[in-house]
Motif scaffolding. Structure first.
Motif, PDB file in Angstrom:
ATOM      1  N   ASN A   1      26.086 -44.442 -24.307  1.00  0.00           N
ATOM      2  CA  ASN A   1      26.044 -46.226 -23.192  1.00  0.00           C
ATOM      3  C   ASN A   1      24.795 -46.650 -23.831  1.00  0.00           C
ATOM      4  N   ARG A   2      24.091 -46.283 -24.438  1.00  0.00           N
ATOM      5  CA  ARG A   2      22.402 -46.737 -23.931  1.00  0.00           C
ATOM      6  C   ARG A   2      22.609 -47.541 -25.804  1.00  0.00           C
ATOM      7  N   VAL A   3      22.424 -46.581 -26.826  1.00  0.00           N
ATOM      8  CA  VAL A   3      22.529 -46.385 -28.526  1.00  0.00           C
ATOM      9  C   VAL A   3      24.267 -46.258 -29.482  1.00  0.00           C
ATOM     10  N   GLY A   4      23.453 -46.576 -30.784  1.00  0.00           N
ATOM     11  CA  GLY A   4      24.521 -46.218 -31.314  1.00  0.00           C
ATOM     12  C   GLY A   4      24.755 -47.037 -31.403  1.00  0.00           C
ATOM     13  N   SER A   5      24.927 -48.195 -31.422  1.00  0.00           N
ATOM     14  CA  SER A   5      26.129 -49.099 -31.551  1.00  0.00           C
ATOM     15  C   SER A   5      25.746 -51.182 -31.086  1.00  0.00           C
ATOM     16  N   LEU A   6      25.502 -51.772 -31.789  1.00  0.00           N
ATOM     17  CA  LEU A   6      25.611 -53.158 -31.300  1.00  0.00           C
ATOM     18  C   LEU A   6      26.246 -53.405 -30.507  1.00  0.00           C
ATOM     19  N   GLU A   7      26.286 -53.656 -29.273  1.00  0.00           N
ATOM     20  CA  GLU A   7      27.154 -53.742 -28.524  1.00  0.00           C
ATOM     21  C   GLU A   7      26.296 -54.512 -26.805  1.00  0.00           C
ATOM     22  N   PRO A   8      26.752 -55.820 -26.683  1.00  0.00           N
ATOM     23  CA  PRO A   8      25.682 -55.580 -25.899  1.00  0.00           C
ATOM     24  C   PRO A   8      26.163 -54.731 -24.134  1.00  0.00           C
ATOM     25  N   GLY A   9      24.997 -55.444 -23.792  1.00  0.00           N
ATOM     26  CA  GLY A   9      24.695 -53.975 -21.947  1.00  0.00           C
ATOM     27  C   GLY A   9      23.536 -52.788 -22.663  1.00  0.00           C
ATOM     28  N   LYS A  10      23.773 -53.121 -24.224  1.00  0.00           N
ATOM     29  CA  LYS A  10      22.821 -51.152 -24.766  1.00  0.00           C
ATOM     30  C   LYS A  10      21.467 -51.380 -25.055  1.00  0.00           C
ATOM     31  N   ASP A  11      20.827 -51.027 -25.545  1.00  0.00           N
ATOM     32  CA  ASP A  11      19.430 -51.085 -25.282  1.00  0.00           C
ATOM     33  C   ASP A  11      19.593 -51.659 -26.718  1.00  0.00           C
ATOM     34  N   ALA A  12      18.258 -52.510 -27.075  1.00  0.00           N
ATOM     35  CA  ALA A  12      18.185 -53.122 -28.698  1.00  0.00           C
ATOM     36  C   ALA A  12      17.370 -51.980 -29.445  1.00  0.00           C
ATOM     37  N   ASP A  13      17.925 -51.971 -29.781  1.00  0.00           N
ATOM     38  CA  ASP A  13      17.612 -50.371 -30.859  1.00  0.00           C
ATOM     39  C   ASP A  13      18.272 -51.048 -32.521  1.00  0.00           C
ATOM     40  N   LEU A  14      17.512 -51.559 -33.054  1.00  0.00           N
ATOM     41  CA  LEU A  14      17.930 -52.160 -34.600  1.00  0.00           C
ATOM     42  C   LEU A  14      17.037 -52.272 -35.401  1.00  0.00           C
ATOM     43  N   VAL A  15      17.332 -52.669 -36.466  1.00  0.00           N
ATOM     44  CA  VAL A  15      16.681 -52.805 -37.804  1.00  0.00           C
ATOM     45  C   VAL A  15      17.146 -53.785 -38.657  1.00  0.00           C
ATOM     46  N   VAL A  16      16.689 -54.302 -39.169  1.00  0.00           N
ATOM     47  CA  VAL A  16      16.527 -55.446 -39.987  1.00  0.00           C
ATOM     48  C   VAL A  16      16.469 -54.992 -41.334  1.00  0.00           C
ATOM     49  N   TRP A  17      17.353 -54.852 -41.715  1.00  0.00           N
ATOM     50  CA  TRP A  17      17.156 -54.502 -43.640  1.00  0.00           C
ATOM     51  C   TRP A  17      17.024 -55.580 -44.553  1.00  0.00           C
ATOM     52  N   SER A  18      16.702 -55.439 -45.428  1.00  0.00           N
ATOM     53  CA  SER A  18      15.813 -56.420 -46.591  1.00  0.00           C
ATOM     54  C   SER A  18      17.975 -56.154 -47.219  1.00  0.00           C
ATOM     55  N   GLY A  19      18.308 -55.106 -47.392  1.00  0.00           N
ATOM     56  CA  GLY A  19      19.947 -54.574 -48.465  1.00  0.00           C
ATOM     57  C   GLY A  19      20.428 -53.971 -47.734  1.00  0.00           C
ATOM     58  N   ASP A  20      21.353 -53.187 -48.248  1.00  0.00           N
ATOM     59  CA  ASP A  20      22.096 -51.972 -47.887  1.00  0.00           C
ATOM     60  C   ASP A  20      21.404 -50.781 -47.137  1.00  0.00           C
ATOM     61  N   PRO A  21      21.432 -50.936 -45.829  1.00  0.00           N
ATOM     62  CA  PRO A  21      20.046 -49.563 -45.412  1.00  0.00           C
ATOM     63  C   PRO A  21      20.765 -48.157 -46.469  1.00  0.00           C
ATOM     64  N   PHE A  22      21.663 -48.472 -47.206  1.00  0.00           N
ATOM     65  CA  PHE A  22      21.944 -47.044 -47.567  1.00  0.00           C
ATOM     66  C   PHE A  22      21.249 -46.515 -49.154  1.00  0.00           C
ATOM     67  N   GLU A  23      21.272 -47.840 -49.712  1.00  0.00           N
ATOM     68  CA  GLU A  23      20.505 -47.965 -50.772  1.00  0.00           C
ATOM     69  C   GLU A  23      18.952 -47.780 -50.761  1.00  0.00           C
ATOM     70  N   PRO A  24      19.071 -46.574 -51.343  1.00  0.00           N
ATOM     71  CA  PRO A  24      17.175 -46.463 -51.332  1.00  0.00           C
ATOM     72  C   PRO A  24      15.485 -47.820 -51.728  1.00  0.00           C
ATOM     73  N   LEU A  25      16.334 -48.489 -52.227  1.00  0.00           N
ATOM     74  CA  LEU A  25      16.222 -49.512 -52.842  1.00  0.00           C
ATOM     75  C   LEU A  25      15.424 -50.293 -51.547  1.00  0.00           C
ATOM     76  N   SER A  26      16.856 -50.637 -50.497  1.00  0.00           N
ATOM     77  CA  SER A  26      16.416 -51.227 -49.082  1.00  0.00           C
ATOM     78  C   SER A  26      15.751 -50.757 -47.841  1.00  0.00           C
ATOM     79  N   ARG A  27      14.545 -51.939 -47.772  1.00  0.00           N
ATOM     80  CA  ARG A  27      13.210 -52.007 -46.642  1.00  0.00           C
ATOM     81  C   ARG A  27      13.764 -52.324 -45.479  1.00  0.00           C
TER      82      ARG A  27
END
Length: 453
Positions: free
Chosen positions: A390-416
């Motif tokens: 109900n608080r974290v785990g996805s980007l949905e209205p009503g949830k905490d703004a816990d998020l990351v803006v990545w330079s690229g794919d977050p699963f790519e090691p070179l992304s920051r």
């Protein structure tokens, strides 16, 4: 209509100031948004945040007048990752020679990790730079080292011990109660305490039960009967008018939510036969179970799925560490997911390498796990399993703004990470490692005065 536009880099300082007022309204625009929720992936979307909460996510979000706009410039916006099976905040740098464990052989189920948390731990900023904004801090039994028989991989002195002492004591069958924390630089880290009880099975559980796997199941069933009897007869227990029970009052109280099905039991096991025994025990005792380790989980994937049990795994566990994990395979995550199991991916070790959670997710994708499933395995799946969806785990209205803006794919090691928000507050993009790197990378820079003496 006037709005201020900032690049991601310029937004970090501005949002840090705005967050102090607790009245910031800002929109992150022009990013590929991975919601990990019903909206799925939005090729070019906007996330609108107000007062630390997400208020809108979509391709056509109306941005109110006066809102600050952060241009993601084609980067990737993703939910903050949830580190499962972590020791973040519960251990420190073991090389210092200080005590890196929490050891109390007189407590078992009653051990509560929330009271051992240190928000100033140096490993937390490192994990945060790996996109982790929340963590499930999980007590665990003492290990014999290496990729242990307790179902976890270990980093040196990372074992947080509760009841891991003499094996003849049945109280050692439980490692204690886990907690969910948030990884903000400031504030109380605790999000929710007592989210799960931990118990080792397999070889480790057998060792704590006198050496036999069958003995552990019998002892556990006896203990659960004692807990139910105690819950029905507290008054008799208090006046010493009750038979002897295997556990202390504190441990009995701690296990009541488990026997009532309100608190999940994290059952740590790797071997397929042990997993089957755990599923049978859970059905007979009406327990809510989360499997952890499950190196041979793929062999019984259909049974796990039928029971509706989520599984925490290290997907790069591809070599047998013992007879419990002869069936290790890099396709474990993919096969479990294909059977319908809710997969949760953990990092390597408990704290010092928790930031590798995203690398493990990427490796799971390389070996057949669908990308969307891998994203959910480090976001919404652990959030659901531990009661904080109900608080974290996805980007949905009503949830905490816990998020990351990545330079690229977050699963790519070179992304920051370009911007990290926890509850809408911008977090530093640095750590002790980075500070030390920057301090000493230029050999022509004079050292501090103390170094010249």
């Amino acid at each position: 209509m006037r709005r201020s536009f900032l690049s991601v880099g310029a937004a970090v300082a501005a949002l840090a100031f705005a967050a102090q007022t607790q009245a910031a309204t800002f929109a992150i625009t022009n990013g590929r948004v991975l919601t990990a929720g019903p909206a799925g992936e939005i090729a070019q979307g906007t996330v609108l945040v107000r007062d630390g909460k997400i208020v809108a996510v979509g391709a056509n979000v109306s941005v109110p007048a006066g809102a600050q706009i952060v241009d993601a410039k084609g980067g990737v916006v993703a939910p903050g990752f949830v580190a499962a099976n972590s020791l973040l905040g519960a251990v420190e740098i073991g090389a210092l020679g200080t005590d890196a464990t929490v050891d109390n052989p007189e407590l078992s189920a009653a051990f509560d990790v929330q009271y051992a948390l240190n928000p100033d731990s140096f490993v937390i900023p490192v994990a945060r730079l790996g996109g982790i904004t929340s963590a499930v801090v999980t007590p665990r039994p003492a290990s014999r080292g290496g990729d242990g028989d307790d179902g976890h991989s270990h980093d040196g002195a990372e074992d947080l011990t509760a009841g891991g002492g003499a094996s003849e004591h049945t109280h050692g069958l439980f490692s204690g109660q886990a907690a969910v924390i948030q990884l903000a630089e400031a504030g109380d880290p605790l999000v929710r305490a007592k989210v799960a009880m931990v118990a080792p099975f397999g070889e480790r559980g057998a060792a704590l039960s006198g050496g036999a796997r069958g003995a552990q199941i019998v002892l556990l069933k006896t203990i659960l009967q004692d807990v139910r009897a105690y819950a029905r007869n507290r008054a008799a227990y208090e006046r010493a008018g009750f038979r002897d029970l295997a556990l202390s009052k504190a441990d009995l109280e701690a296990l009541i939510p488990v026997v009532e099905g309100r608190m999940p039991l994290i059952a740590v096991a790797n071997r397929a036969s042990d997993i089957r025994a755990i599923l049978k025990l859970a059905k007979e005792e009406k327990l809510k179970i989360i499997l952890s380790g499950a190196t041979e989980g793929w062999r019984v994937a259909d049974e796990i799925a039928a029971a509706g049990v989520p599984v925490i795994i290290n997907p790069i566990q591809d070599r047998p560490a013992g007879f419990d994990s002869l069936g290790a395979t890099l396709e474990n995550a993919a096969r479990l997911n294909a059977a319908g199991v809710a997969v949760i991916i953990e990092g390597q070790g408990g704290a010092h390498r928790a930031h590798e959670t995203r690398y493990n997710a990427g490796n799971a994708v390389a070996y057949g796990l669908p990308y969307e499933a891998a994203l959910k395995a480090v976001t919404i799946n652990p959030a659901r399993a531990f009661g904080v969806a109900n608080r974290v785990g996805s980007l949905e209205p009503g949830k905490d703004a816990d998020l990351v803006v990545w330079s690229g794919d977050p699963f790519e090691p070179l992304s920051r990470p370009q911007l990290i928000l926890v509850r809408g507050e911008s977090q530093p993009l640095t750590s002790r490692q980075i500070e030390l790197r920057d301090r000493y990378k230029d050999l022509n820079t004079a050292y501090p005065a103390a170094y010249s003496k």
